[in-house]
Design an enzyme around this catalytic site. Structure first.
Site, PDB file in Angstrom:
ATOM      1  CG  HIS A   6      -2.427 -20.293  -5.914  1.00  0.00           C
ATOM      2  ND1 HIS A   6      -3.235 -20.597  -4.858  1.00  0.00           N
ATOM      3  CD2 HIS A   6      -2.266 -18.954  -5.892  1.00  0.00           C
ATOM      4  CE1 HIS A   6      -3.581 -19.490  -4.232  1.00  0.00           C
ATOM      5  NE2 HIS A   6      -3.019 -18.483  -4.837  1.00  0.00           N
ATOM      6  CD  GLU A  15      -3.533 -10.820   0.944  1.00  0.00           C
ATOM      7  OE1 GLU A  15      -2.841 -11.728   0.476  1.00  0.00           O
ATOM      8  OE2 GLU A  15      -4.770 -10.881   1.027  1.00  0.00           O
ATOM      9  CG  ASP A  56      -0.514 -11.624  -2.806  1.00  0.00           C
ATOM     10  OD1 ASP A  56       0.124 -11.771  -3.866  1.00  0.00           O
ATOM     11  OD2 ASP A  56      -1.689 -12.003  -2.677  1.00  0.00           O
TER      12      ASP A  56
END
Length: 755
Positions: free
Chosen positions: A362, A603, A627
């Site tokens: 992130h 995902e 992901d």
């Protein structure tokens, strides 16, 4: 033995230089294994030659002088085979070579194990005995285990030593630390280290601005700890017998010790910042106890470290004011978090480097959103030595240059200038539509998690928000935000882009997005309780958030809601029911709320195979490639040891993306890509060729993606996709697409080195 291993690794890792680290290593091994000799040989960089770098037992004058190739001697044999060699009588072996300067003719038993880091032999650990009897299995296991554990510590100590030599002017070349490219671009600035404040070992080297002020702050912190311990003892009077209460007397004695207190003050007087001085003194004091023969006294090292942490906490709790961030700050840390990144004023921040994480973590995603270069996974990063140093961040090649020389600085200054010129040239595309050369329109949305992204996104020509990450408002609080607290944030985003669509993803915590006030501790968090699984198990969270979203959309009707981490149709059905319930409640309360479009994130591999069934239950699908890639390839995208296996252009990924796209279209629904692949110019060609209906990218990459779309036909993109499917190596796929970009006149989008 386990404690001995841990102690040796810690001491080697905390050494100030390579020579110190190796001296600590051989001395400890010789004592632990009760051998006559322990030596360490290191491989010279860029060669297959070994040099004796430290020894306990051989002639000290041989250090630095004994050199041999992988083809020579028993040490060379260990390096050549990359496996242990254990002999009863070494001089009788065909590969034995005698070095007169070592004085090793007296020793017969020989055990050598390789030191290997990231598939590269760094050196060889050797122990020797006079007896003609080989080493037992326990010794082989101990030395092999230690070699594995100290490999990273040796590499880190090597870098720390090189930095110190740089600062003394002893290294004529630039120091390069390698990691992974997390966000493209280059930056030249000053390192600012961020660290976990409760961890004494993470305190960076920093000089004192005011020595008297630092001493006063330290002494005040010691007094606070003394009072704290007195209060603890008072509380424990009735709970502990008198003999156990003597522990607190020992702590008090340590607090009065000249070694701990006087040593720290002395380091401050030498110019160190109080936390740095405390860190160094605690290390030295604790090591003294760890080397004692008495088991009771050895255990006191843990008490010293505990005291050090307590004093550090008090030091950092004082209202002393953090040094303000300078212009051209490069944020550096062991594990830089999104919140630490967000704390730096945007006008000051130009780059980020983290020892952990990957291009899909992130903080890297946030760096790309901010348009700043990032290097992730630089796991050998000697963080504590970098504060205040001039550095260059190469987000393309995943490199950090420390104290760059004139030539390197000149080259990266030129590259940075070209980057600015390209951005300026592409700014003219903001007002133009994303239409291929054969007339196919492919809307480009923006990924966002911050309200600060709104103005840059609109200026860049975003046609809406394809993914708004609602986690950030949760992450900056110390509790779950209420419905009323969430509404203004969502409303601002919806209003800013009206009438263009805005996709708000429901809360996607867990995995690599923990909340301090809602800890989820699992052995395998990426396969555990995260995303929609949490919010369906806690419908009160889901209902509160979706009510806030719906109320924020009142009168705007541009809201789209996206469900993350869907793995089966039952989860979609349940989420749809809860969303309908939230809207019905608001209608009963007198609100006038339209029906928002609903979407599912693809995902999880199971969702790829269920794409058609999922699409029939919602209005659109959105592929989260970050992901999806890690699940398909079984590669944790935040694990630097396997990050090199994370290939978004892997043939299996391309086939999965094609299957998801075809499934959505069979159900008559559009499908978008909102993951990082949508911002990769090379991958955009493939997504265009597959037939995806829209892309959602970071603000920084929006005009670049638009340039790609306006430079290709869908027919040409389809042909390249079909050619890519015939390739078996993701690197070959990358080469194919980079060549296509260059051929189309888009060489400026290809990573430096390929242009």
């Amino acid at each position: 033995m386990l404690k001995t291993l841990q102690r040796i690794v810690e001491e080697v890792g905390s050494a100030a230089s390579m020579s110190d680290a190796l001296a600590i290593l051989v001395a400890n091994i010789r004592t632990a294994l009760k051998v006559n000799v322990c030596s360490v040989y290191l491989v010279m960089p860029g060669s297959e030659h070994l040099v004796l770098m430290a020894t306990e037992g051989l002639n000290a004058t041989a250090v630095g002088k004994v050199r041999l190739s992988f083809e020579e001697g028993l040490v060379g044999l260990v390096a050549q085979r990359a496996e242990p060699v254990n002999l009863d009588d070494a001089p009788q072996h065909a590969r034995y070579r005698y070095f007169p300067e070592t004085g090793e003719q007296r020793y017969h038993a020989f055990l050598g194990v390789p030191i290997i880091h990231q598939r590269r032999v760094l050196g060889v650990l050797v122990v020797q005995k006079r007896a003609r009897r080989g080493f037992g299995e326990s010794a082989v296991a101990f030395l092999s285990t230690l070699a594995v554990q100290v490999a990273v510590a040796i590499r880190q100590a090597e870098l720390s030593g090189e930095i110190q030599r740089l600062l003394r002017g002893e290294l004529p070349t630039d120091l390069i630390i390698r990691g992974l490219g997390g966000s493209p671009g280059v930056a030249i600035g000053t390192a600012r280290v961020v660290y976990a404040q409760a961890d004494l070992e993470k305190v960076p080297d920093r000089s004192a601005d005011d020595i008297e002020e630092e001493i006063a702050a330290f002494e005040h912190a010691v007094e606070d700890v003394r009072e704290e311990l007195a209060q603890i003892r008072q509380r424990m009077v009735r709970a502990l017998p008198a003999e156990e209460q003597t522990l607190f007397d020992a702590y008090a004695m340590m607090l009065d010790s000249d070694h701990l207190i006087g040593g720290t003050v002395q380091r401050i007087e030498e110019g160190a910042w109080a936390p740095t001085a405390l860190r160094d003194t605690v290390r030295k004091y604790a090591r003294t106890f760890e080397e004692m023969d008495d088991a009771y006294l050895r255990e006191r090292a843990a008490d010293i470290r505990d005291l050090g942490r307590r004093i550090l906490s008090q030091l950092l709790a004082q209202e002393r004011g953090e040094t303000p961030y300078r212009e051209n700050t490069v944020l550096i840390g062991d594990d830089v978090s999104a919140s630490q990144l967000a704390e730096v004023p945007p006008e000051c921040l130009i780059g980020v480097v983290s020892a952990r994480g990957s291009s899909s973590s992130h903080v890297a995603i946030l760096a790309r959103a901010l348009g700043i270069p990032a290097v992730m996974g630089a796991e050998n990063l000697p963080v504590g030595r970098l504060d205040g140093r001039e550095v260059i961040v190469d987000g393309y090649g995943g490199r950090l240059f420390v104290q760059p020389g004139r030539q390197v600085r000149r080259e990266f200054t030129r590259l940075a200038r070209e980057e600015r010129e390209l951005a300026r040239d592409l700014s003219g595309l903001a007002s133009k539509p994303a239409i291929t050369l054969d007339g196919v329109t492919l809307p480009i949305y923006v990924n966002s998690g911050l309200l600060a992204d709104v103005e840059p996104a609109l200026k860049s020509g975003a046609e809406g928000v394809g993914l708004y990450r609602t986690e950030f408002p949760y992450m900056v609080r110390d509790r779950f935000p209420s419905e009323e607290e969430q509404i203004p944030t969502y409303r601002q985003m919806l209003q800013a882009f009206h009438p263009r669509p805005v996709t708000l993803r429901t809360l996607d915590i867990g995995g690599d997005k923990p909340l301090a006030y809602f800890p989820v501790r699992e052995d395998n968090p990426f396969l555990g309780w995260r995303g929609i699984r949490i919010t369906l198990d806690h419908p009160e969270l889901f209902l509160t958030q979706t009510r806030a979203m719906l109320r924020a959309s009142d009168g705007l009707d541009n809201l789209r809601i996206l469900f993350p981490m869907i793995s089966n149709v039952a989860e979609v059905d349940e989420a749809n029911e809860l969303l309908t319930r939230a809207r019905d409640e608001l209608l009963e309360e007198g609100a006038s709320i339209g029906v928002p479009q609903r979407g599912v994130m693809i995902e999880v591999p199971s969702a790829v195979y269920l794409a058609e069934a999922l699409a029939r239950r919602v209005d659109y699908l959105s592929v989260g490639t970050n992901d999806l890639v890690q699940y398909l390839l079984a590669v944790d995208r935040n694990n630097t040891r396997v990050a090199s296996l994370y290939h978004p252009l892997h043939p299996a990924v391309l086939q999965a993306l094609q299957q998801a796209c075809e499934g959505a279209h069979r159900a008559g629904k559009p499908i978008y890509v909102c993951g990082e692949m949508a911002g990769d110019p090379a991958a955009v060609i493939l997504l265009l060729g597959m037939g995806y209906d829209a892309l959602s990218v970071s603000v920084a990459g929006l005009t670049r993606v638009k340039w790609v779309i306006r430079s290709f036909t869908r027919v040409r993109a389809r042909a390249l996709f079909e050619e890519a499917l015939r390739l078996e190596d993701p690197l070959h796929v990358r080469e194919l697409l980079d060549d296509a970009l260059i051929e189309a006149g888009l060489g400026g989008l290809v990573r430096p080195g390929k242009r």
